[in-house]
Design a protein around this motif. Structure first.
Motif, PDB file in Angstrom:
ATOM      1  N   ILE A 165       0.816  -1.218   0.000  1.00  0.00           N
ATOM      2  CA  ILE A 165       0.000   0.000   0.000  1.00  0.00           C
ATOM      3  C   ILE A 165       0.850   1.268   0.000  1.00  0.00           C
ATOM      4  CG2 ILE A 165      -0.249   0.003   2.522  1.00  0.00           C
ATOM      5  CD1 ILE A 165      -2.809   1.211  -0.131  1.00  0.00           C
ATOM      6  N   MET A 166       1.949   1.286   0.747  1.00  0.00           N
ATOM      7  CA  MET A 166       2.771   2.497   0.785  1.00  0.00           C
ATOM      8  C   MET A 166       3.407   2.768  -0.566  1.00  0.00           C
ATOM      9  SD  MET A 166       2.274   3.772   3.722  1.00  0.00           S
ATOM     10  CE  MET A 166       3.440   5.106   3.546  1.00  0.00           C
ATOM     11  N   GLU A 167       3.852   1.737  -1.236  1.00  0.00           N
ATOM     12  CA  GLU A 167       4.437   1.912  -2.564  1.00  0.00           C
ATOM     13  C   GLU A 167       3.401   2.433  -3.552  1.00  0.00           C
ATOM     14  OE1 GLU A 167       6.798  -0.689  -5.982  1.00  0.00           O
ATOM     15  OE2 GLU A 167       6.472  -1.520  -3.994  1.00  0.00           O
ATOM     16  N   LYS A 168       2.208   1.902  -3.479  1.00  0.00           N
ATOM     17  CA  LYS A 168       1.146   2.349  -4.390  1.00  0.00           C
ATOM     18  C   LYS A 168       0.778   3.813  -4.134  1.00  0.00           C
ATOM     19  CE  LYS A 168      -0.928  -2.249  -4.934  1.00  0.00           C
ATOM     20  NZ  LYS A 168      -2.097  -3.104  -4.592  1.00  0.00           N
ATOM     21  N   ILE A 169       0.686   4.171  -2.862  1.00  0.00           N
ATOM     22  CA  ILE A 169       0.377   5.565  -2.530  1.00  0.00           C
ATOM     23  C   ILE A 169       1.494   6.478  -3.018  1.00  0.00           C
ATOM     24  CG2 ILE A 169       0.095   7.214  -0.633  1.00  0.00           C
ATOM     25  CD1 ILE A 169      -1.276   4.929   0.942  1.00  0.00           C
ATOM     26  N   ALA A 170       2.749   6.070  -2.779  1.00  0.00           N
ATOM     27  CA  ALA A 170       3.886   6.890  -3.188  1.00  0.00           C
ATOM     28  C   ALA A 170       3.921   7.090  -4.697  1.00  0.00           C
ATOM     29  CB  ALA A 170       5.191   6.251  -2.707  1.00  0.00           C
ATOM     30  N   GLU A 171       3.574   6.060  -5.449  1.00  0.00           N
ATOM     31  CA  GLU A 171       3.542   6.183  -6.910  1.00  0.00           C
ATOM     32  C   GLU A 171       2.501   7.212  -7.351  1.00  0.00           C
ATOM     33  OE1 GLU A 171       2.885   2.188  -8.185  1.00  0.00           O
ATOM     34  OE2 GLU A 171       5.024   1.676  -8.184  1.00  0.00           O
ATOM     35  N   ARG A 172       1.336   7.181  -6.718  1.00  0.00           N
ATOM     36  CA  ARG A 172       0.298   8.147  -7.051  1.00  0.00           C
ATOM     37  C   ARG A 172       0.747   9.568  -6.677  1.00  0.00           C
ATOM     38  NH1 ARG A 172      -5.357   8.806  -7.011  1.00  0.00           N
ATOM     39  NH2 ARG A 172      -5.547   6.757  -7.989  1.00  0.00           N
ATOM     40  N   LEU A 173       1.355   9.705  -5.522  1.00  0.00           N
ATOM     41  CA  LEU A 173       1.818  11.013  -5.090  1.00  0.00           C
ATOM     42  C   LEU A 173       2.834  11.599  -6.068  1.00  0.00           C
ATOM     43  CD1 LEU A 173       2.231  10.370  -1.262  1.00  0.00           C
ATOM     44  CD2 LEU A 173       0.531  11.844  -2.337  1.00  0.00           C
ATOM     45  N   LYS A 174       3.741  10.765  -6.521  1.00  0.00           N
ATOM     46  CA  LYS A 174       4.747  11.244  -7.465  1.00  0.00           C
ATOM     47  C   LYS A 174       4.086  11.735  -8.755  1.00  0.00           C
ATOM     48  CE  LYS A 174       8.869   9.997 -10.065  1.00  0.00           C
ATOM     49  NZ  LYS A 174       9.806   8.927 -10.470  1.00  0.00           N
ATOM     50  N   LYS A 175       3.113  10.978  -9.244  1.00  0.00           N
ATOM     51  CA  LYS A 175       2.421  11.360 -10.479  1.00  0.00           C
ATOM     52  C   LYS A 175       1.738  12.714 -10.347  1.00  0.00           C
ATOM     53  CE  LYS A 175       1.496   6.672 -12.184  1.00  0.00           C
ATOM     54  NZ  LYS A 175       0.443   5.652 -12.463  1.00  0.00           N
ATOM     55  N   GLU A 176       1.289  13.024  -9.133  1.00  0.00           N
ATOM     56  CA  GLU A 176       0.571  14.281  -8.915  1.00  0.00           C
ATOM     57  C   GLU A 176       1.473  15.399  -8.390  1.00  0.00           C
ATOM     58  OE1 GLU A 176      -3.260  14.190  -7.232  1.00  0.00           O
ATOM     59  OE2 GLU A 176      -3.767  12.198  -8.024  1.00  0.00           O
ATOM     60  N   GLY A 177       2.781  15.141  -8.342  1.00  0.00           N
ATOM     61  CA  GLY A 177       3.726  16.196  -8.019  1.00  0.00           C
ATOM     62  C   GLY A 177       3.985  16.447  -6.554  1.00  0.00           C
ATOM     63  N   TYR A 178       3.663  15.491  -5.698  1.00  0.00           N
ATOM     64  CA  TYR A 178       3.920  15.639  -4.269  1.00  0.00           C
ATOM     65  C   TYR A 178       5.293  15.070  -3.898  1.00  0.00           C
ATOM     66  CZ  TYR A 178      -1.106  16.553  -3.801  1.00  0.00           C
ATOM     67  OH  TYR A 178      -2.367  17.086  -3.918  1.00  0.00           O
ATOM     68  N   VAL A 179       5.847  15.575  -2.812  1.00  0.00           N
ATOM     69  CA  VAL A 179       7.113  15.086  -2.272  1.00  0.00           C
ATOM     70  C   VAL A 179       6.905  14.761  -0.798  1.00  0.00           C
ATOM     71  CG1 VAL A 179       9.521  15.643  -1.773  1.00  0.00           C
ATOM     72  CG2 VAL A 179       8.464  16.493  -3.875  1.00  0.00           C
ATOM     73  N   TYR A 180       7.299  13.564  -0.379  1.00  0.00           N
ATOM     74  CA  TYR A 180       7.148  13.241   1.037  1.00  0.00           C
ATOM     75  C   TYR A 180       8.463  13.489   1.770  1.00  0.00           C
ATOM     76  CZ  TYR A 180       9.537   8.663   0.646  1.00  0.00           C
ATOM     77  OH  TYR A 180      10.456   7.659   0.460  1.00  0.00           O
ATOM     78  N   ILE A 181       8.331  13.896   3.013  1.00  0.00           N
ATOM     79  CA  ILE A 181       9.480  14.247   3.856  1.00  0.00           C
ATOM     80  C   ILE A 181       9.404  13.441   5.146  1.00  0.00           C
ATOM     81  CG2 ILE A 181      10.761  16.096   4.982  1.00  0.00           C
ATOM     82  CD1 ILE A 181      10.476  16.666   2.032  1.00  0.00           C
ATOM     83  N   ASP A 182      10.399  12.605   5.400  1.00  0.00           N
ATOM     84  CA  ASP A 182      10.478  11.921   6.690  1.00  0.00           C
ATOM     85  C   ASP A 182      11.273  12.797   7.663  1.00  0.00           C
ATOM     86  OD1 ASP A 182       8.996   9.547   6.248  1.00  0.00           O
ATOM     87  OD2 ASP A 182      10.676   8.619   5.205  1.00  0.00           O
ATOM     88  N   TRP A 183      12.068  12.186   8.526  1.00  0.00           N
ATOM     89  CA  TRP A 183      12.911  12.928   9.457  1.00  0.00           C
ATOM     90  C   TRP A 183      14.133  12.078   9.746  1.00  0.00           C
ATOM     91  CZ3 TRP A 183       8.175  10.804  10.440  1.00  0.00           C
ATOM     92  CH2 TRP A 183       8.114   9.717  11.321  1.00  0.00           C
ATOM     93  N   ASN A 184      15.205  12.701  10.163  1.00  0.00           N
ATOM     94  CA  ASN A 184      16.413  11.949  10.527  1.00  0.00           C
ATOM     95  C   ASN A 184      16.907  12.291  11.927  1.00  0.00           C
ATOM     96  OD1 ASN A 184      17.476  14.484  10.080  1.00  0.00           O
ATOM     97  ND2 ASN A 184      19.043  13.825   8.617  1.00  0.00           N
ATOM     98  N   ALA A 185      16.090  13.012  12.675  1.00  0.00           N
ATOM     99  CA  ALA A 185      16.397  13.326  14.068  1.00  0.00           C
ATOM    100  C   ALA A 185      15.085  13.565  14.798  1.00  0.00           C
ATOM    101  CB  ALA A 185      17.292  14.563  14.159  1.00  0.00           C
ATOM    102  N   SER A 186      15.102  13.383  16.101  1.00  0.00           N
ATOM    103  CA  SER A 186      13.846  13.460  16.850  1.00  0.00           C
ATOM    104  C   SER A 186      14.074  13.933  18.271  1.00  0.00           C
ATOM    105  CB  SER A 186      13.179  12.074  16.875  1.00  0.00           C
ATOM    106  OG  SER A 186      12.061  12.074  17.735  1.00  0.00           O
ATOM    107  N   ALA A 187      13.098  14.687  18.775  1.00  0.00           N
ATOM    108  CA  ALA A 187      13.105  15.073  20.188  1.00  0.00           C
ATOM    109  C   ALA A 187      12.517  13.978  21.071  1.00  0.00           C
ATOM    110  CB  ALA A 187      12.320  16.370  20.388  1.00  0.00           C
TER     111      ALA A 187
END
Length: 297
Positions: A193-215
């Motif tokens: 499901i995450m891969e499928k969602i990510a593929e759709r997001l890319k087609k529609e011009g979205y960029v996802y942002i995770d994080w590499n540090a946390s409080a």
């Protein structure tokens, strides 16, 4: 003899590495994908990339070879930190904005709209003060958003419309609830499901942002403020860029209370602050997965 060998080795190293050594990026997440947090003192805490030789190599390259070099992670020049707040706005938002205003620092707010009070007013306040807005879905309810691509997009678009109505902005940056590598999504939408969602997001011009540090402010039981500070120190160490995860919820008073310390600490470590609007340099070092490029291409 040792000094001569060191000089020759350092010179060669400077030349072949363009003034720096490659870094091995380490994740700051729990041992299970989707953990998304760190425990100060635990085995999964980020403990640094080792000793940097970048400044020495730069000096050798410039003096002995006349070689121009560009600083990277480990060298203070050019270090950028992105303060990110998930799940807002909340009753704490005005105070967060006041602290950011006092320090002349801009941040990025990944917001949801479900059951939020004064939502439009808060979003306008965030936007008008020059901070970036990102989409964290409307409901943040895993059983809804991860049940299908269509449900995820509908929830995302609903939130997008609310942000647009309040600010006139349609953010193209998003943050997945639980992060891009969460496992809970499989329960509701299957392993792909995450891969499928990510593929759709890319087609529609979205960029996802995770994080590499946390409080560490989403852990249960809650961390003390001292433990949260240690989490920030450990998970930001050696990182460039730093994308620091925090939360803007009514219950996160400790996050609010240590925010001045976080800003001062990162400034002391040589970081400048930025906002995320369309994407960032070093995105691959921040995002935990890369569904959008199959086969690693």
């Amino acid at each position: 003899m040792t000094a001569i060998f060191g000089l020759v080795f350092g010179t060669a190293l400077a030349f072949y590495t363009n003034g720096h050594l490659s870094q091995v990026e380490k994740e700051v997440y729990g041992s299970e994908p989707g953990g998304g947090e760190v425990v100060p003192g635990g085995e999964n805490l980020y403990r640094g990339n080792g000793d940097y030789t970048g400044e020495l190599n730069n000096l050798l390259a410039k003096r002995l070879l006349g070689k121009k070099v560009s600083p990277v992670g480990g060298v203070k020049k050019g270090k950028v930190a992105y303060l990110t707040f998930d799940d807002g706005p909340s009753s704490n938002t005005p105070e967060i904005l006041e602290i950011l205003r006092q320090y002349n620092v801009k941040a990025t707010f990944f917001v949801n709209g479900w059951k939020k009070k004064n939502f439009e007013q808060m979003l306008r306040m965030i936007h008008e003060e020059g901070h970036a807005l990102g989409n964290h879905t409307y409901s943040h309810r895993y059983e809804i958003i991860y049940s299908s691509v269509e449900n995820f997009m509908a929830d995302l678009k609903k939130q997008e419309e609310m942000i647009y109505e309040a600010t006139g902005v349609r953010p193209k940056i998003i943050r997945f609830p639980g992060g891009s590598d969460n496992l809970v999504s499989r329960r509701f939408g299957g392993k792909d499901i995450m891969e499928k969602i990510a593929e759709r997001l890319k087609k529609e011009g979205y960029v996802y942002i995770d994080w590499n540090a946390s409080a560490g402010d989403a852990l249960k039981p809650p961390l003390s403020k001292a433990q949260m500070m240690e989490a920030v120190r450990r998970t930001t160490k050696g990182k460039n860029p730093v994308v620091l995860l925090m939360h803007d919820l009514d219950s996160k008073r400790s996050t609010l209370e240590i925010l001045p310390w976080i800003i001062e600490y990162l400034k002391g470590e040589g970081y400048e602050f930025g906002t995320i609007r369309d994407g960032i340099d070093g995105l691959k070092r921040v995002n935990r997965t890369n569904f959008w490029k199959k086969g690693g291409k």
